[in-house]
Each structure stands twice: as C-alpha cells, then as structure tokens.
Design a protein around this motif. Structure first.
Motif, PDB file in Angstrom:
ATOM      1  N   ARG A 121      41.584  36.288  34.152  1.00 34.45           N
ATOM      2  CA  ARG A 121      42.244  37.326  34.949  1.00 34.45           C
ATOM      3  C   ARG A 121      43.057  36.699  36.083  1.00 34.45           C
ATOM      4  O   ARG A 121      42.545  35.880  36.854  1.00 34.45           O
ATOM      5  N   ASP A 122      44.345  37.091  36.163  1.00 33.29           N
ATOM      6  CA  ASP A 122      45.228  36.639  37.249  1.00 33.29           C
ATOM      7  C   ASP A 122      45.358  35.121  37.306  1.00 33.29           C
ATOM      8  O   ASP A 122      45.371  34.532  38.397  1.00 33.29           O
ATOM      9  N   VAL A 123      45.450  34.477  36.148  1.00 34.75           N
ATOM     10  CA  VAL A 123      45.504  33.017  36.100  1.00 34.75           C
ATOM     11  C   VAL A 123      46.789  32.507  35.448  1.00 34.75           C
ATOM     12  O   VAL A 123      47.434  31.583  35.949  1.00 34.75           O
ATOM     13  N   LEU A 124      47.177  33.088  34.337  1.00 34.63           N
ATOM     14  CA  LEU A 124      48.256  32.527  33.526  1.00 34.63           C
ATOM     15  C   LEU A 124      49.566  32.378  34.281  1.00 34.63           C
ATOM     16  O   LEU A 124      50.349  31.456  33.991  1.00 34.63           O
ATOM     17  N   VAL A 125      49.838  33.246  35.247  1.00 41.57           N
ATOM     18  CA  VAL A 125      51.098  33.138  35.989  1.00 41.57           C
ATOM     19  C   VAL A 125      51.171  31.860  36.819  1.00 41.57           C
ATOM     20  O   VAL A 125      52.257  31.442  37.221  1.00 41.57           O
ATOM     21  N   HIS A 126      50.022  31.228  37.074  1.00 41.05           N
ATOM     22  CA  HIS A 126      49.989  30.041  37.921  1.00 41.05           C
ATOM     23  C   HIS A 126      50.005  28.721  37.145  1.00 41.05           C
ATOM     24  O   HIS A 126      50.020  27.653  37.762  1.00 41.05           O
ATOM     25  N   VAL A 127      49.985  28.791  35.817  1.00 40.49           N
ATOM     26  CA  VAL A 127      49.757  27.556  35.062  1.00 40.49           C
ATOM     27  C   VAL A 127      50.864  27.276  34.057  1.00 40.49           C
ATOM     28  O   VAL A 127      51.682  28.151  33.737  1.00 40.49           O
ATOM     29  N   ASP A 128      50.840  26.042  33.539  1.00 42.77           N
ATOM     30  CA  ASP A 128      51.705  25.655  32.433  1.00 42.77           C
ATOM     31  C   ASP A 128      51.135  26.285  31.155  1.00 42.77           C
ATOM     32  O   ASP A 128      50.030  25.948  30.735  1.00 42.77           O
ATOM     33  N   LEU A 129      51.878  27.206  30.570  1.00 44.36           N
ATOM     34  CA  LEU A 129      51.351  27.967  29.440  1.00 44.36           C
ATOM     35  C   LEU A 129      51.006  27.094  28.242  1.00 44.36           C
ATOM     36  O   LEU A 129      49.977  27.308  27.583  1.00 44.36           O
ATOM     37  N   GLU A 130      51.839  26.125  27.942  1.00 44.29           N
ATOM     38  CA  GLU A 130      51.591  25.280  26.773  1.00 44.29           C
ATOM     39  C   GLU A 130      50.256  24.563  26.895  1.00 44.29           C
ATOM     40  O   GLU A 130      49.433  24.583  25.974  1.00 44.29           O
ATOM     41  N   ARG A 131      50.025  23.952  28.043  1.00 40.00           N
ATOM     42  CA  ARG A 131      48.774  23.222  28.253  1.00 40.00           C
ATOM     43  C   ARG A 131      47.587  24.170  28.374  1.00 40.00           C
ATOM     44  O   ARG A 131      46.498  23.903  27.848  1.00 40.00           O
ATOM     45  N   GLY A 132      47.787  25.291  29.070  1.00 41.23           N
ATOM     46  CA  GLY A 132      46.692  26.229  29.268  1.00 41.23           C
ATOM     47  C   GLY A 132      46.204  26.838  27.962  1.00 41.23           C
ATOM     48  O   GLY A 132      44.993  26.902  27.705  1.00 41.23           O
ATOM     49  N   PHE A 133      47.125  27.277  27.127  1.00 38.37           N
ATOM     50  CA  PHE A 133      46.718  27.868  25.850  1.00 38.37           C
ATOM     51  C   PHE A 133      46.131  26.824  24.906  1.00 38.37           C
ATOM     52  O   PHE A 133      45.202  27.118  24.144  1.00 38.37           O
ATOM     53  N   ALA A 134      46.671  25.609  24.944  1.00 37.06           N
ATOM     54  CA  ALA A 134      46.121  24.549  24.091  1.00 37.06           C
ATOM     55  C   ALA A 134      44.666  24.274  24.444  1.00 37.06           C
ATOM     56  O   ALA A 134      43.810  24.113  23.557  1.00 37.06           O
ATOM     57  N   GLU A 135      44.351  24.242  25.744  1.00 37.71           N
ATOM     58  CA  GLU A 135      42.974  24.018  26.170  1.00 37.71           C
ATOM     59  C   GLU A 135      42.085  25.213  25.823  1.00 37.71           C
ATOM     60  O   GLU A 135      40.936  25.044  25.398  1.00 37.71           O
ATOM     61  N   GLY A 136      42.636  26.406  26.013  1.00 39.34           N
ATOM     62  CA  GLY A 136      41.858  27.585  25.667  1.00 39.34           C
ATOM     63  C   GLY A 136      41.495  27.605  24.192  1.00 39.34           C
ATOM     64  O   GLY A 136      40.347  27.872  23.819  1.00 39.34           O
TER      65      GLY A 136
END
Length: 269
Positions: A121-136
């Motif tokens: 919640r309220d996280v994705l706007v602050h991060v690099d999407l490519e890296r964030g989704f890959a880790e998720g």
C-alpha cells in the motif's frame, strides 16, 4: 469540440434558478472507505499459516491486523529506519508473529518463492517498477498473489503540478502511470487478476465520516502561499514543499487529477 458557454446562457439559464444538478450531487453515493482494502484482501481467501509480506509496512499496523484477522505469518518490510523502529515496538506490544526487516521492495532479504501474499500500500509510486516487481515475483510462490494500492496520475494533472508534487514527495514519475505499472508487472511474470479504479471514493467517505476536512487543507495551503517566503526561510524549502504537496494530495484525488487504484496480480509460474 470545445465547449464555450455564453454570458447570456450562464446567467440567464444555468444560474438563473435553483440548480437541480446540485440537489443530485448532495446525495451520497455510499463510497467505500479505507477499510474496503482489508475486505478485498479477505475475499482473496488467505489461509491460516500462510505468509504475507507487507512491503512498505511503516509501523506494521497493517501486518499486525492481517495476522490477527487471518491467522497469517508476516514479514514487515520497510526501508525507513524510523518506520522499522516503530514497527518493532508495535509488534512487541501486539505479541504477534511478525518479523520486521529494514529493506525496500527492490532488494528484499527474503528467500525465493516463500510468500503466499504481498500487501503493498502506497509504495509503488516511490520505487523503480522494474526492480520492485521483479523482487515481488521472486519471493512469491507459484499461485501467490500481490495486492497493491497505488495512486495513479491522470490526464488532468498538469505538467507543472506533477513536477512539484513528485519532486516534493519522492515519487518516481513513471511509477504513477497505469500503462507502465501494468507493463512492468507483466514483464516480471505477474498476471493481472483485478483492477479497481477508486478515484475520489475513499476521500468522499472520509469527508462523509468527518475523518478528513479538505477545507482545512485548502485553508492551510492558502496561508502557506501567502507566507511562502517567510516559511521557506524558517523551515527550509524541502519541508515547505513536502507539506504543500501532502495537503494537495487528497484534493487532487477529489479533482480527478490523481486516481487511487487497487491491483491484484498472481504469479502463475
């Protein structure tokens, strides 16, 4: 075709009598509130003993609630040291099964394929999407799901408004774009399960419940603009800009410039 109202039409017709449109818009649409996010998670049917990773957990309040309501195990992940300290204190007081980890979504010290759920919640706007989704995707087991609340920008958000808002609130511009969010999630191997655009719905509920006063935020913004030079000298430009952006955030949701959106993705393989 561009709409243009004449002076005669405006004062002689539209504003000449009591406006029935205003009466219609005084009726509540029974908006869903922030509690609906927990109901949406419950509908996904989490099972006792499963592991949920709360990414951007802040004080771990959500992780603690998910553990208590569904009998889950949880890992609360947050990159901000202050939040980690708050979370550890809250978990100790609650006496629940929640591990607290200082890390961001782009690099989580969590083993591959162990998470049944990701709460974001309220996280994705602050991060690099490519890296964030890959880790998720990496930490989710096959069939595991990720529920994410993210505030998206709309075409009504002007370029200068966006720049001021994003710079002040540490937001990655691309990460507010629905097409980019969906593209990077798919590239990471996450399949879209559902997509719910909330618009100003939560804010409507807050106003109707009396838990948020947009007039108060607008009043403070007006005072801030009138005293901006003085306030910047005393508090610093960064603090003043962040304060102003935070006050505008909910108002922009009501105006349709920002659109809170809830996504659910599944890792299929």
């Amino acid at each position: 075709m561009k709409l243009k109202t004449s002076v005669q039409q405006l004062y002689g017709e539209l504003w000449a009598d009591e406006n029935p449109l205003d009466h219609e818009l005084q009726e509540s649409l029974q908006p869903r509130g922030t509690e609906w996010l927990f109901a949406a998670f419950a509908e996904l049917d989490p099972q006792r003993g499963q592991l949920v990773v709360d990414v951007g957990a802040r004080d771990a309040g959500h992780a603690i609630r998910l553990v208590r309501e569904h009998g889950l195990r949880a890992i609360a992940v947050d990159p901000v040291r202050h939040h980690v300290e708050l979370a550890r204190h809250a978990v100790a007081e609650a006496g629940v099964d929640v591990d607290v980890v200082e890390a961001g979504i782009e690099a989580m010290p969590i083993a591959d394929g162990v998470a049944d759920w990701i709460w974001c919640r309220d996280v994705l706007v602050h991060v690099d999407l490519e890296r964030g989704f890959a880790e998720g995707a990496r930490i989710l087991r096959p069939g595991g799901q990720m529920l994410a609340y993210v505030t998206c920008a709309t075409d009504l958000l002007e370029t200068r408004e966006a720049a001021a808002l994003f710079e002040a609130l540490a937001i990655v511009p691309e990460s507010t774009q629905p097409d980019a969010i969906e593209r990077h999630a798919a590239a990471a191997g996450l399949s879209l399960v559902s997509h719910t655009r909330l618009g100003g719905e939560w804010r409507e509920r807050m106003i109707e419940d009396g838990s948020w006063d947009p007039g108060g935020d607008l009043l403070r913004l007006s005072r801030l603009h009138r005293r901006e030079t003085e306030l910047v000298e005393r508090h610093g430009r960064t603090r003043v800009a962040a304060y102003a952006a935070a006050r505008a955030w909910g108002v922009y949701q009501l105006l349709g410039k920002l659109c809170p959106t809830i996504y659910v993705w599944r890792r299929d393989a």
